[in-house]
Design a protein around this motif. Structure first.
Motif, PDB file in Angstrom:
ATOM      1  N   VAL A  11       0.839  -1.206   0.000  1.00 33.01           N
ATOM      2  CA  VAL A  11       0.000   0.000   0.000  1.00 33.01           C
ATOM      3  C   VAL A  11       0.870   1.249   0.000  1.00 33.01           C
ATOM      4  O   VAL A  11       0.627   2.202  -0.752  1.00 33.01           O
ATOM      5  N   PRO A  28      -7.408  -0.291   0.809  1.00 32.53           N
ATOM      6  CA  PRO A  28      -8.652   0.306   0.284  1.00 32.53           C
ATOM      7  C   PRO A  28      -8.621   0.600  -1.211  1.00 32.53           C
ATOM      8  O   PRO A  28      -9.668   0.613  -1.860  1.00 32.53           O
ATOM      9  N   GLU A  29      -7.443   0.835  -1.770  1.00 37.53           N
ATOM     10  CA  GLU A  29      -7.333   1.155  -3.193  1.00 37.53           C
ATOM     11  C   GLU A  29      -7.386  -0.085  -4.079  1.00 37.53           C
ATOM     12  O   GLU A  29      -7.435   0.016  -5.302  1.00 37.53           O
ATOM     13  N   ASP A  44     -12.529  -9.531   1.403  1.00 36.11           N
ATOM     14  CA  ASP A  44     -12.992  -8.324   2.099  1.00 36.11           C
ATOM     15  C   ASP A  44     -11.937  -7.844   3.090  1.00 36.11           C
ATOM     16  O   ASP A  44     -11.736  -6.629   3.269  1.00 36.11           O
ATOM     17  N   LYS A  51      -9.349  -5.956   1.212  1.00 39.44           N
ATOM     18  CA  LYS A  51      -9.890  -4.652   0.822  1.00 39.44           C
ATOM     19  C   LYS A  51      -9.841  -3.664   1.987  1.00 39.44           C
ATOM     20  O   LYS A  51      -9.586  -2.472   1.796  1.00 39.44           O
ATOM     21  N   MET A  52     -10.044  -4.161   3.204  1.00 41.95           N
ATOM     22  CA  MET A  52      -9.984  -3.293   4.379  1.00 41.95           C
ATOM     23  C   MET A  52      -8.560  -2.802   4.619  1.00 41.95           C
ATOM     24  O   MET A  52      -8.352  -1.656   5.016  1.00 41.95           O
ATOM     25  N   LYS A  53      -7.577  -3.667   4.383  1.00 41.62           N
ATOM     26  CA  LYS A  53      -6.173  -3.291   4.599  1.00 41.62           C
ATOM     27  C   LYS A  53      -5.604  -2.505   3.422  1.00 41.62           C
ATOM     28  O   LYS A  53      -4.658  -1.730   3.591  1.00 41.62           O
TER      29      LYS A  53
END
Length: 438
Positions: A372, A402-403, A395, A398-400
């Motif tokens: 990230v 976000p992009e 999911d 996606k939380m860790k």
């Protein structure tokens, strides 16, 4: 009066339904306890049996993870890369002090004159399985699709596009070469070098006995077999299932070189500290009788010696089983997924399961953080009917991150998220690569 009478009839029916549900649940719990108690006993007996057979065929008993003494030694020795699931799996009979042949894990294994580790007597010795030992080749088996010679030189001069494909558990490079490769466009074949890897311990790659198959072992072998010899200054990563964990670790190590990473059904169950590996083991292979697939996974993941016995019957004799299947199905060749199921040793599958799938719970979050911060393009694909790796895993990523792009495929499971929709998946890969390369 009719209303009160019907009410009296409905109330007992509701209570009766709840009582039956609770009774069925309790009965299943009792049956499950008895079944796994029996399996505990059988695994303990097999520990003794394999100890005797190993001593007879090899001159010493092969080391295993049975017994409290082994657990204390591993913890004391600080085996940081070893998953706690290897030595904290409970067995009722061993906890009671039932005798076994648990021996200290050490690399005192017979070797051939060339210095190559000899496979176990219970492993397959066919040409396909031991070719790496005969050749003395300690690199992974890699299938490479190169552009034409002129384009290769141009790509190297301009740091051309490279893609590394990593398969999942009990699979091989065929997972990609038989499905996705034939559906890529001519543009990709003219401008990209494609590397489909047989991971350490699977397919035609080496399956050494003196290896613990940790996450670092897998990453280092990819470096040695692909990145260094082909001088990859930049590359894309595509991975499925267990391969996603290895891809994340590799990408984090080469965060300045990775242009994109596409994860298909990644088994990431969220951040965890102590006990995280056991949480993963219970989610992917919990000790449950139903469904049958989960029961089979639990037997192979919780019982070291039962798993070795199954591998002895099927993996060691995979040529016989393949011939029988060909006769029964009247086919000249079997589907690659069937062949791949047996192209491993118990040692390689057992340690990869625990040290990568379970043990990586401690490091995946850190890898995601690195990616990230580096701004690496990340895409996640998952089937909404995946019974092997739940959608919640994507999911969690996606939380860790976000992009990251998250694409949930309807009515798709763990395998047919790609199989059956190869063209669509290949097109999505090309779209991602083109977007990053622009």
């Amino acid at each position: 009066m009719p209303c009160s009478r019907s009410l009296r009839i409905m109330v007992p029916a509701v209570f009766s339904g709840k009582w039956l549900g609770k009774s069925a649940g309790k009965l299943m719990s009792v049956v499950s306890f008895v079944v796994f108690l029996i399996l505990d006993f059988i695994d303990t007996l097999l520990c003794i049996m394999f100890g005797i057979l190993d001593d007879y065929f090899e001159g010493q008993a092969s080391p295993c993870y049975c017994g409290k003494r082994i657990r204390r030694e591993l913890i004391h020795d600080g085996e940081g890369e070893m998953s706690e699931t290897l030595y904290t799996r409970k067995n009722v009979f061993r906890e009671m002090g039932f005798p076994g042949f648990a021996t200290k894990r050490k690399d005192s294994i017979n070797r051939s004159g060339g210095g190559v580790v000899v496979n176990r007597w219970s492993d397959c010795g066919c040409e396909s399985c031991v070719s790496w030992m005969n050749n003395g080749d300690e690199k992974l088996h890699v299938i490479v699709r190169e552009p034409s010679k002129a384009i290769i030189e141009d790509c190297r001069a301009k740091a051309g596009e490279n893609v590394i494909f990593l398969h999942g558990f009990l699979s091989s490079s065929s997972f990609w070469t038989e499905t996705v490769f034939p559906n890529l466009s001519e543009t990709i074949y003219h401008n990209y070098r494609l590397f489909a890897v047989d991971l350490l311990g699977f397919g035609r790659s080496p399956k050494p006995r003196d290896c613990s198959y940790t996450l670092n072992n897998h990453v280092e072998m990819i470096e040695k077999s692909v990145i260094s010899p082909f001088q990859l200054d930049s590359f894309h990563l595509v991975a499925h299932s267990m391969g996603c964990i290895i891809a994340l670790a590799l990408a984090a190590k080469y965060s300045n070189s990775v242009k994109s990473i596409i994860l298909v059904a990644p088994p990431y169950f969220g951040s965890s500290k102590d006990g995280g590996s056991l949480i993963v083991l219970n989610k992917v292979a919990g000790r449950r009788l139903w469904p049958p697939f989960l029961f089979g996974s639990s037997v192979m993941s919780w019982y070291e010696h039962l798993g070795r016995c199954v591998c002895y019957l099927f993996c060691r004799n995979h040529r016989t089983w393949e011939k029988m299947l060909k006769l029964v199905t009247w086919k000249r060749d079997l589907h690659f997924m069937i062949r791949d199921l047996s192209r491993h040793t118990h040692h390689s599958a057992w340690h990869t399961m625990h040290n990568v799938i379970c043990g990586a719970a401690k490091v995946v979050e850190g890898c995601l953080t690195v990616l990230v911060e580096a701004g690496v393009k990340m895409c996640v694909v998952h089937g909404d009917r995946d019974q092997v790796v739940p959608v919640e895993c994507s999911d969690n990523i996606k939380m860790k991150a976000p992009e990251a792009e998250l694409n949930i495929i309807k009515n798709a499971g763990h395998g047919n998220v790609i199989h059956g929709r190869e063209k669509e998946f290949a097109a999505s890969l090309e779209h991602t690569w083109a977007g990053v390369s622009c």
